[in-house]
Design a protein around this motif. Structure first.
Motif, mmCIF file in Angstrom:
data_model
loop_
_atom_site.group_PDB
_atom_site.id
_atom_site.type_symbol
_atom_site.label_atom_id
_atom_site.label_comp_id
_atom_site.label_asym_id
_atom_site.label_seq_id
_atom_site.Cartn_x
_atom_site.Cartn_y
_atom_site.Cartn_z
ATOM 1 N N GLN A 40 5.214 -17.726 14.898
ATOM 2 C CA GLN A 40 4.423 -16.765 15.578
ATOM 3 C C GLN A 40 5.221 -14.886 15.252
ATOM 4 N N TYR A 41 3.706 -14.498 15.454
ATOM 5 C CA TYR A 41 3.747 -13.222 14.911
ATOM 6 C C TYR A 41 3.606 -12.173 15.937
ATOM 7 N N VAL A 42 4.262 -10.813 16.286
ATOM 8 C CA VAL A 42 4.201 -10.464 17.344
ATOM 9 C C VAL A 42 4.245 -8.412 17.020
ATOM 10 N N ASP A 43 3.383 -7.393 17.070
ATOM 11 C CA ASP A 43 4.158 -6.051 16.905
ATOM 12 C C ASP A 43 3.670 -5.634 18.203
ATOM 13 N N PRO A 44 3.282 -4.570 18.545
ATOM 14 C CA PRO A 44 2.999 -3.339 19.341
ATOM 15 C C PRO A 44 1.406 -3.501 19.320
ATOM 16 N N ILE A 45 0.822 -3.937 18.693
ATOM 17 C CA ILE A 45 -0.880 -4.095 18.743
ATOM 18 C C ILE A 45 -1.871 -5.573 18.676
ATOM 19 N N ASP A 102 9.815 -4.856 9.668
ATOM 20 C CA ASP A 102 10.017 -5.681 10.771
ATOM 21 C C ASP A 102 10.870 -6.999 10.948
ATOM 22 N N PHE A 103 11.463 -7.646 11.720
ATOM 23 C CA PHE A 103 12.397 -8.547 11.776
ATOM 24 C C PHE A 103 11.913 -10.052 12.178
ATOM 25 N N VAL A 104 12.501 -10.926 10.654
ATOM 26 C CA VAL A 104 12.176 -12.056 10.938
ATOM 27 C C VAL A 104 13.768 -13.265 11.260
ATOM 28 N N ARG A 112 9.444 -18.173 10.828
ATOM 29 C CA ARG A 112 9.468 -19.287 11.810
ATOM 30 C C ARG A 112 8.789 -18.110 13.087
ATOM 31 N N SER A 113 9.671 -16.761 13.221
ATOM 32 C CA SER A 113 8.620 -15.618 14.014
ATOM 33 C C SER A 113 9.363 -14.409 13.279
ATOM 34 N N VAL A 114 8.167 -13.259 13.516
ATOM 35 C CA VAL A 114 8.455 -12.137 13.380
ATOM 36 C C VAL A 114 8.030 -10.929 14.081
ATOM 37 N N THR A 115 8.162 -10.663 14.419
ATOM 38 C CA THR A 115 8.040 -9.319 15.891
ATOM 39 C C THR A 115 8.728 -7.950 14.318
ATOM 40 N N GLY A 116 7.718 -7.214 15.078
ATOM 41 C CA GLY A 116 7.430 -5.963 14.641
ATOM 42 C C GLY A 116 7.098 -4.571 15.145
#
Length: 125
Positions: A40-45, A102-104, A112-116
């Motif tokens: 999963q990937y998520v950032d503010p956009i 980014d935090f992985v 597994r997951s990325v929060t940008g």
């Protein structure tokens, strides 16, 4: 939790390689090799789940910013299954315009997951 040591520099470099890959087939191979199937990937956009959606996000960035390249900014670090690194994005050979962190979360050696987070975004970008 997987407590195996990770090489944060190699993980960050592989991640940047995915974001710099303009060829969808080569990008798919990079995602297959380094990201879990249900990543999963998520950032503010934007956000996406799985290789196909994440690849589409990368493709959208290339379409919006043709010729721009991602580069690592500073040193990546890791703690357990978590990796943190910063990056820049800008035209090749010119000053970078956008910066982020980014935090992985890793799982079985794959992302597994990325929060940008977007640290610097000029108006209109």
């Amino acid at each position: 939790m997987n407590t195996a040591a990770h090489d944060p520099a190699a993980i960050a470099q592989g991640y940047i390689a995915v974001w710099n890959e303009t060829d969808p087939a080569r990008r798919a191979a990079l995602l297959e090799a380094g990201w879990s199937a249900d990543a999963q990937y998520v950032d503010p956009i934007m956000q996406g789940s799985g290789h196909a959606q994440i690849s589409a996000l990368v493709g959208a960035v290339h379409q919006r910013y043709p010729g721009f390249r991602f580069n690592l900014l500073g040193k990546a670090d890791a703690h357990g299954d978590h990796v943190r690194f910063s990056w820049t994005l800008g035209p090749s050979g010119a000053e970078d315009l956008i910066q982020g962190t980014d935090f992985v979360r890793m799982d079985a050696g794959k992302l597994r997951s990325v929060t940008g987070f977007l640290d610097k975004v000029p108006v209109g970008a």
